[in-house]
Design an enzyme around this catalytic site. Structure first.
Site, PDB file in Angstrom:
ATOM      1  N   TYR A 138       2.284  -4.833   0.585  1.00 47.12           N
ATOM      2  CA  TYR A 138       1.264  -5.756   0.075  1.00 47.12           C
ATOM      3  C   TYR A 138       0.354  -6.156   1.222  1.00 47.12           C
ATOM      4  O   TYR A 138       0.793  -6.801   2.173  1.00 47.12           O
ATOM      5  CB  TYR A 138       1.971  -6.959  -0.545  1.00 47.12           C
ATOM      6  CG  TYR A 138       1.098  -8.074  -1.059  1.00 47.12           C
ATOM      7  CD1 TYR A 138      -0.273  -7.948  -1.227  1.00 47.12           C
ATOM      8  CD2 TYR A 138       1.670  -9.289  -1.403  1.00 47.12           C
ATOM      9  CE1 TYR A 138      -1.048  -8.991  -1.709  1.00 47.12           C
ATOM     10  CE2 TYR A 138       0.918 -10.342  -1.893  1.00 47.12           C
ATOM     11  CZ  TYR A 138      -0.443 -10.195  -2.037  1.00 47.12           C
ATOM     12  OH  TYR A 138      -1.195 -11.230  -2.505  1.00 47.12           O
ATOM     13  N   LYS A 166      -0.291  -2.229  -2.353  1.00 54.21           N
ATOM     14  CA  LYS A 166      -1.078  -3.177  -3.143  1.00 54.21           C
ATOM     15  C   LYS A 166      -2.197  -3.679  -2.240  1.00 54.21           C
ATOM     16  O   LYS A 166      -1.945  -4.356  -1.245  1.00 54.21           O
ATOM     17  CB  LYS A 166      -0.198  -4.325  -3.615  1.00 54.21           C
ATOM     18  CG  LYS A 166      -0.946  -5.477  -4.263  1.00 54.21           C
ATOM     19  CD  LYS A 166       0.000  -6.640  -4.523  1.00 54.21           C
ATOM     20  CE  LYS A 166      -0.729  -7.874  -5.009  1.00 54.21           C
ATOM     21  NZ  LYS A 166       0.181  -9.042  -5.165  1.00 54.21           N
TER      22      LYS A 166
END
Length: 310
Positions: A138, A166
């Site tokens: 992330y 992400k």
């Protein structure tokens, strides 16, 4: 659950529900999760930023994961946020999530300390070595100050369990840069609500979404229309959605999303301090955006979502 087959579509970053004394309300959280699944979302992320990961104890995180896995009952993947202060604590959290039945991990750089690139990469490798669960990295430099660049991601191709990224920097070009550097090695996922259509058009196959907590069917419909290049139908929904989606990019996104959930009757607005409820002009602004959206919800074209339960 094979992430290349199942980590697609809309995965709401689920809110964690609290009682008035700020204790974890697992039953209320289960209700939120069940409603999202009934609305047709493709997966769940629990214990992420919106789930107030860093405000939870390890025992509370375990209860949260066990709750999500039980409610999901294999219907959708459950991915667990790992956002801790040290590599060892992150590895401990990863092992807990695996034992509790999670289907994957969403791993952030170490919290608080703005690590150098080499330190961040060692951190990711350390967490990856703790379990066999597939991992989504992330990247959110606006919120967490550490930037996981495409070059850094490309250096992790030898870590088999790191399978996805992400991207929440807002720079959609990175999806293309990673693809040019690594081919299809990593699954690209959008992590910032107000660039979702652009991200999908550039190759993102999933969307970790804040505002789909409140409007899950609209979120899943928008995603599928963009995926299928039905832009004439997608863009009016995107225009309607955009004032809401901008709330996901604010520092107070958790309070904004929980307030919106509360207005829509989908959850409670209580957050753990130091996060405090919005008040005054800030609250009025969010309330106005949400109430206008509720009053003007667009008719949704058919994208293959399951019918709503009666």
């Amino acid at each position: 659950m094979d992430p290349r087959q199942r980590w697609k579509g809309v995965f709401p970053a689920v809110t964690t529900q609290f009682r008035d004394d700020f204790s974890l309300d697992a039953a209320a959280t289960a209700k939120v999760i069940g409603a999202l699944i009934d609305d047709g979302v493709s997966g769940l992320v629990v214990g992420g930023t919106v789930g107030e990961n860093t405000a939870l104890t390890l025992a509370e995180k375990q209860e949260l994961v066990e709750t999500a896995v039980a409610v999901s009952a294999g219907r959708v993947p459950v991915i667990v946020g790992v956002a801790e202060y040290t590599t060892e604590f992150a590895a401990t959290t990863a092992r807990m999530a695996a034992k509790a039945g999670a289907h994957g991990l969403m791993v952030l750089p170490a919290m608080v300390y703005p690590a150098k690139p080499r330190e961040t990469l060692v951190h990711f490798r350390g967490v990856a070595s703790a379990t066999d669960l597939p991992i989504m990295l992330y990247n959110n430099p606006p919120a967490y100050r550490t930037d996981v660049t495409p070059t850094m991601l490309a250096s992790l191709t030898d870590v088999d369990t790191i399978v996805a990224f992400k991207e929440s920097s807002g720079d959609t070009r990175r999806i293309v840069d990673v693809r040019n550097m690594t081919g299809d090695r990593f699954i690209p996922l959008c992590g910032l609500d107000d660039v979702v259509v652009e991200s999908v058009l550039l190759g993102a196959v999933g969307w970790i979404s804040g505002m789909s907590n409140i409007f899950p069917r609209e979120g899943e419909t928008l995603f599928r229309l963009a995926r299928d290049r039905r832009l004439d139908e997608a863009l009016p929904i995107y225009d309607w959605f955009m004032p809401l989606l901008h709330l996901d990019a604010r520092p107070d996104l958790v309070q904004g999303i929980k307030l919106a959930e509360h207005i829509a009757g989908r959850g409670g607005l209580l957050t753990r301090p130091p996060r405090l409820p919005l008040e005054g002009a800030e609250r009025d602004e969010v309330e106005a955006i949400v109430r206008k959206a509720l009053a003007t919800r667009p008719a949704l074209p058919d994208v293959g979502l399951p019918p709503l339960a009666q």
